[in-house]
Enzyme design. Structure first.
Site, PDB file in Angstrom:
ATOM      1  N   TYR A 142       0.823  -1.210   0.000  1.00 21.01           N
ATOM      2  CA  TYR A 142       0.000   0.000   0.000  1.00 21.01           C
ATOM      3  C   TYR A 142       0.858   1.261   0.000  1.00 21.01           C
ATOM      4  O   TYR A 142       0.432   2.314  -0.470  1.00 21.01           O
ATOM      5  CB  TYR A 142      -0.897   0.034   1.248  1.00 21.01           C
ATOM      6  CG  TYR A 142      -2.223  -0.656   1.081  1.00 21.01           C
ATOM      7  CD1 TYR A 142      -2.278  -2.018   0.821  1.00 21.01           C
ATOM      8  CD2 TYR A 142      -3.413   0.050   1.187  1.00 21.01           C
ATOM      9  CE1 TYR A 142      -3.491  -2.652   0.683  1.00 21.01           C
ATOM     10  CE2 TYR A 142      -4.630  -0.581   1.049  1.00 21.01           C
ATOM     11  CZ  TYR A 142      -4.663  -1.933   0.793  1.00 21.01           C
ATOM     12  OH  TYR A 142      -5.871  -2.557   0.654  1.00 21.01           O
ATOM     13  N   LYS A 191       2.785 -15.263   2.682  1.00 23.75           N
ATOM     14  CA  LYS A 191       2.976 -16.035   1.441  1.00 23.75           C
ATOM     15  C   LYS A 191       4.475 -16.327   1.361  1.00 23.75           C
ATOM     16  O   LYS A 191       5.164 -15.943   0.407  1.00 23.75           O
ATOM     17  CB  LYS A 191       2.468 -15.209   0.241  1.00 23.75           C
ATOM     18  CG  LYS A 191       2.407 -15.971  -1.075  1.00 23.75           C
ATOM     19  CD  LYS A 191       1.328 -17.019  -1.140  1.00 23.75           C
ATOM     20  CE  LYS A 191       1.419 -17.792  -2.445  1.00 23.75           C
ATOM     21  NZ  LYS A 191       0.485 -18.954  -2.476  1.00 23.75           N
ATOM     22  N   ASP A 223      -3.393 -18.088   0.772  1.00 25.26           N
ATOM     23  CA  ASP A 223      -4.401 -18.802  -0.035  1.00 25.26           C
ATOM     24  C   ASP A 223      -5.097 -19.853   0.824  1.00 25.26           C
ATOM     25  O   ASP A 223      -6.322 -19.996   0.818  1.00 25.26           O
ATOM     26  CB  ASP A 223      -3.777 -19.414  -1.306  1.00 25.26           C
ATOM     27  CG  ASP A 223      -2.501 -20.193  -1.049  1.00 25.26           C
ATOM     28  OD1 ASP A 223      -1.955 -20.131   0.074  1.00 25.26           O
ATOM     29  OD2 ASP A 223      -2.029 -20.879  -1.988  1.00 25.26           O
ATOM     30  N   ASP A 247      -6.432  -6.648   4.269  1.00 22.54           N
ATOM     31  CA  ASP A 247      -7.553  -6.014   3.564  1.00 22.54           C
ATOM     32  C   ASP A 247      -8.483  -7.089   3.024  1.00 22.54           C
ATOM     33  O   ASP A 247      -9.702  -7.050   3.221  1.00 22.54           O
ATOM     34  CB  ASP A 247      -7.002  -5.148   2.418  1.00 22.54           C
ATOM     35  CG  ASP A 247      -8.115  -4.525   1.599  1.00 22.54           C
ATOM     36  OD1 ASP A 247      -9.061  -3.999   2.196  1.00 22.54           O
ATOM     37  OD2 ASP A 247      -8.035  -4.585   0.354  1.00 22.54           O
ATOM     38  N   ASP A 251     -12.380  -8.637   4.745  1.00 21.77           N
ATOM     39  CA  ASP A 251     -13.661  -8.650   4.025  1.00 21.77           C
ATOM     40  C   ASP A 251     -14.281 -10.042   4.103  1.00 21.77           C
ATOM     41  O   ASP A 251     -15.484 -10.198   4.325  1.00 21.77           O
ATOM     42  CB  ASP A 251     -13.471  -8.293   2.539  1.00 21.77           C
ATOM     43  CG  ASP A 251     -13.657  -6.801   2.274  1.00 21.77           C
ATOM     44  OD1 ASP A 251     -13.368  -6.007   3.183  1.00 21.77           O
ATOM     45  OD2 ASP A 251     -14.079  -6.447   1.158  1.00 21.77           O
TER      46      ASP A 251
HETATM   47  C1  IPM Z   1     -10.384  -0.926   3.824  1.00 27.12           C
HETATM   48  C2  IPM Z   1     -10.622  -0.398   2.432  1.00 27.12           C
HETATM   49  C3  IPM Z   1      -9.456   0.482   2.034  1.00 27.12           C
HETATM   50  C4  IPM Z   1      -8.199  -0.364   2.079  1.00 27.12           C
HETATM   51  C5  IPM Z   1      -9.589   1.167   0.662  1.00 27.12           C
HETATM   52  C6  IPM Z   1     -10.872   1.923   0.534  1.00 27.12           C
HETATM   53  C7  IPM Z   1      -8.408   2.049   0.373  1.00 27.12           C
HETATM   54  O1  IPM Z   1     -10.826  -1.424   1.536  1.00 27.12           O
HETATM   55  O2  IPM Z   1     -10.259  -0.116   4.743  1.00 27.12           O
HETATM   56  O3  IPM Z   1     -10.338  -2.135   3.965  1.00 27.12           O
HETATM   57  O4  IPM Z   1      -7.878  -1.049   1.096  1.00 27.12           O
HETATM   58  O5  IPM Z   1      -7.521  -0.346   3.098  1.00 27.12           O
HETATM   59 MG    MG Z   2     -10.915  -3.347   2.437  1.00 28.49          MG
END
Ligand code: IPM
Ligand code: MG
Length: 357
Positions: A142, A191, A223, A247, A251
């Site tokens: 990032y 990884k 993975d 990240d 999710d």
């Molecule tokens: C998160 C989001 C952000 C990230 C994006 C919007 C830049 O997906 O906070 O998880 O990738 O960190």
């Molecule tokens: Mg995210």
């Protein structure tokens, strides 16, 4: 006590979910005799529109001076041109980097009443899912160098993943400390079969592990981890991982608990200053319709009370109120299931207030 909160509603559903959250904070303030002073700031797409930059200097400076930052969401299709020089997401990276908030805590908790909303089978969920993802937040790909250059004679691009031992050590320590307060089990995700940064990461985790003999540590390739999260999520307690992997896995972890609309996060650094935001994005498709789920942001405010203000009791009151609302069967669309009562953003916010009072 008096606390200064920098508020960044942002784009899309950001302002709607933040509004409900500020109501909740005020309600907690009334009940426990605290004053929350808000300073509203712009960042993201709305800042690009207004100032031409995603993160105006005044915004970052005000955040640094605050006791904590509450953020809704940034981004949207309007600013999504891949060739644009400025992007709303840069605001997030600027805030995280600018305040040195290197540790991102993302607790993925399956609330019992939301079992139906989880895409996983009962036999996999068992008596619940409770995972804390500890994501490194100011390093890795990032923040590494990126650019465009010709590769093999045709247009190309590159991004770089970089970590030094200090960056890994400090996030590792927080992960171990987090594990000590929970089930004392830590999974480090990398990884290492491919990436040099992952091999460095693994080495540092092993080194820090020596200071925490009570914590059981295992290493898992990313993975495999993404597969294990849906195959047997109960094997996880704390997961520590790099910025990019965190990240993605957070999710996934959020979805197995029912909805991405439920997951809060805390971004922390060395001091008490932290930034609190839901892990979901700006959801432009449902913005302004009054149907967004504000619970992730409300739960982020609970984390703010816990980590930045040391108000554990107050934090628990918010979390308890959210649970109560769910137990009574109220649901926004994203967590709706048969037989439940569908409500909108304002209504679910109001219900949380009612439970706090
Ligand atoms: C998160 C989001 C952000 C990230 C994006 C919007 C830049 O997906 O906070 O998880 O990738 O960190
Ligand atoms: Mg995210």
């Amino acid at each position: 006590m008096n606390f200064k909160v920098a508020v960044i509603p942002g784009d899309g559903i950001g302002p709607e979910v933040v509004e409900q959250t500020v109501n909740v904070l005020n309600c907690v303030g009334d009940k426990f005799n605290h004053t929350f002073e808000y300073e509203y700031l712009i960042a993201g797409g709305c800042a690009i529109d207004e100032k031409g930059v995603p993160l105006p200097e005044e915004t970052l400076e005000a955040c640094k001076k605050a006791d904590a930052v509450l953020l809704g969401a940034v981004g949207g299709p309007k600013w999504d041109d891949p060739n644009a020089k400025v992007r709303p997401e840069q605001a997030l990276l600027g805030l995280r980097g600018g305040m040195n908030l290197y540790c991102n805590l993302r607790p993925a908790l399956l609330y019992a009443p939301l079992k139906e909303a989880s895409p996983l089978k009962d036999s996999i969920i068992g008596d619940g899912i409770d995972i804390c993802v500890v994501r490194e937040l100011t390093g890795g790909i990032y923040f590494g160098e990126r650019g465009r250059e010709e590769i093999d004679g045709v247009p190309g691009a590159y991004d770089t993943e970089r970590y030094n031992v200090n960056e890994v050590r400090r996030i590792a320590k927080i992960a171990f400390e987090t594990a000590m307060k929970r089930d004392k089990k830590l999974t480090s995700v990398d990884k290492a079969n491919i990436l040099e940064t992952s091999r460095l990461w693994r080495g540092v985790i092993e080194e820090v592990a020596k200071d925490y003999p009570e914590v059981t540590v295992n290493h898992m390739y990313v993975d495999n981890a993404s597969m294990q999260l849906v195959r047997d999520p109960k094997q996880f307690d704390v997961i520590v991982t790099s910025n990019m992997f965190g990240d993605i896995l957070s999710d996934e972890a959020s979805m197995i608990t029912g909805s991405i609309g439920m997951l809060p996060s805390a971004s922390l650094g060395e001091g008490k200053l932290g930034m609190y935001e839901p892990i979901h994005g700006s959801a432009p498709d449902i913005a302004g319709k009054g149907i967004a789920n504000p619970l992730a942001t409300i739960l982020s405010a609970a984390m703010m009370l816990r980590y930045s203000f040391n108000l554990e009791t107050e934090a628990k009151v918010i979390e308890g109120a959210v649970l109560k609302v769910l137990e009574e069967g109220y649901r926004t669309g994203d967590i709706m299931s048969e037989g439940m009562k569908l409500v909108g953003t304002n209504e679910i916010g109001r219900l949380v207030l009612e439970k706090i009072e």
